[in-house]
Design a protein around this motif. Structure first.
Motif, short mmCIF file in Angstrom:
data_model
loop_
_atom_site.label_atom_id
_atom_site.label_comp_id
_atom_site.label_asym_id
_atom_site.label_seq_id
_atom_site.Cartn_x
_atom_site.Cartn_y
_atom_site.Cartn_z
N GLN A 1 -26.93 62.86 37.41
CA GLN A 1 -26.93 62.19 36.11
C GLN A 1 -25.90 62.81 35.18
OE1 GLN A 1 -31.18 62.61 35.34
NE2 GLN A 1 -31.45 60.40 35.54
N ALA A 2 -25.83 64.14 35.17
CA ALA A 2 -24.87 64.83 34.30
C ALA A 2 -23.44 64.50 34.71
CB ALA A 2 -25.11 66.34 34.35
N GLN A 3 -23.19 64.48 36.01
CA GLN A 3 -21.85 64.17 36.50
C GLN A 3 -21.46 62.74 36.17
OE1 GLN A 3 -19.67 66.43 38.03
NE2 GLN A 3 -18.25 64.75 37.54
N GLU A 4 -22.40 61.83 36.34
CA GLU A 4 -22.13 60.43 36.05
C GLU A 4 -21.83 60.23 34.56
OE1 GLU A 4 -21.78 57.89 38.03
OE2 GLU A 4 -22.26 58.92 39.89
N GLN A 5 -22.58 60.91 33.72
CA GLN A 5 -22.35 60.81 32.28
C GLN A 5 -20.97 61.37 31.93
OE1 GLN A 5 -24.07 59.30 30.00
NE2 GLN A 5 -25.90 58.80 31.20
N GLN A 6 -20.61 62.47 32.56
CA GLN A 6 -19.31 63.09 32.31
C GLN A 6 -18.18 62.18 32.74
OE1 GLN A 6 -18.92 67.16 33.72
NE2 GLN A 6 -16.73 66.89 34.06
N ASP A 7 -18.40 61.47 33.85
CA ASP A 7 -17.37 60.56 34.36
C ASP A 7 -17.35 59.22 33.64
OD1 ASP A 7 -16.74 62.52 36.16
OD2 ASP A 7 -17.86 61.62 37.83
N GLY A 8 -18.33 59.01 32.77
CA GLY A 8 -18.40 57.75 32.04
C GLY A 8 -19.04 56.63 32.80
N HIS A 9 -19.83 56.99 33.86
CA HIS A 9 -20.53 55.98 34.66
C HIS A 9 -22.00 56.35 34.68
CE1 HIS A 9 -16.70 54.44 35.96
NE2 HIS A 9 -16.36 55.65 36.38
N PRO A 10 -22.79 55.88 33.69
CA PRO A 10 -24.20 56.25 33.61
C PRO A 10 -24.93 55.99 34.91
CG PRO A 10 -23.54 55.03 31.67
CD PRO A 10 -22.40 54.94 32.65
N THR A 11 -25.83 56.92 35.28
CA THR A 11 -26.58 56.80 36.52
C THR A 11 -27.45 55.56 36.55
OG1 THR A 11 -26.64 59.19 36.68
CG2 THR A 11 -28.21 58.00 38.03
#
Length: 247
Positions: free
Chosen positions: A229-239
């Motif tokens: 979830q944290a990585q997705e948020q950082q990449d701009g692609h919410p989980t």
């Protein structure tokens, strides 16, 4: 349980159920069966039967002069297997994921303790087969999800408590959503060792070790989900923008 893709009736139940769960029609709103017939391209009979099924699940109610309305969420049969699946299918909320994690933390340690005391050779064989399937899955996310579900289903069944086994629908919903996010992202810890530890504890008849293994497994699962979830948020692609399940 409704089987996705099984005829027009099943498809109508799936589509309307998902719409209600994701909030397309707020509680108290009146739904128009004729509109559903047009939108879904199905007959009046199909829509009527679909609405009857959804009413039985607590989602709808029909009254004279008021028509068919969406019932408050408090009236929904949230433990229904279809409702659990629909809630986790496309964009599960953080609240839903947290609720499922809490239920797993309550149910699975207790199930593991009983399993360590009551398991049979057949139970152990089922867990071993599931663990072998996990190892054989490799990078196949779908195969890993199904093997993981089989392992936890076998664990609950090993407790030989009919009511506890029925909690499978909740555990499966939590696992399927979590696994679909984590394994779909292909960014997760190797869960086979901790599953192997759990099997060993159950096989040895050690309830405390079984509980400890489950708690370690759940902690790892929570960590993996939070990392994705944290990585997705950082990449701009919410989980929560994960693709819907394939029927």
């Amino acid at each position: 349980m409704t089987q996705p893709g099984r005829g027009l009736h099943g498809q109508a139940v799936e589509e309307l159920g998902r719409r209600i769960i994701r909030g397309d029609y707020p509680p108290g709103s009146v739904v128009d069966p004729v509109k559903f017939e047009t939108e879904l391209g199905v007959s009046k009979t199909v829509v009527r039967e679909a609405l009857r099924v959804l009413a039985a699940k607590g989602l709808l109610e029909s009254r004279q002069k008021r028509g068919t309305t969406i019932r408050p969420r408090a009236d929904w049969n949230l433990l229904d297997s279809d409702l659990l699946r629909w809630q986790g299918s496309s964009a599960p909320s953080d609240g839903f994921l947290e609720d499922l994690a809490e239920v797993r933390a309550i149910v699975e340690p207790a199930g593991a303790r009983l399993a360590a005391a009551r398991r049979t050779p057949a139970d152990l064989d089922a867990m071993r087969r599931a663990l072998e399937a996990m190892g054989a899955a490799g990078t196949d996310a779908d195969a890993m999800v199904e093997a993981d579900l089989a392992f936890h289903r076998a664990l609950l069944d090993s407790a030989h408590n009919e009511l506890l086994s029925r909690m499978e629908v909740v555990i499966e919903a939590g696992l399927r959503v979590r696994d679909r996010i984590v394994h779909g992202a292909r960014h997760f810890s190797d869960s086979i060792p901790v599953h192997r530890d759990l099997l060993a504890a159950v096989e040895a008849g050690d309830p405390d070790a079984a509980v400890a293994a489950v708690e370690s497994l759940l902690a790892q699962a929570s960590h993996d989900l939070a990392a994705v979830q944290a990585q997705e948020q950082q990449d701009g692609h919410p989980t929560d923008a994960i693709p819907e399940e394939t029927p």
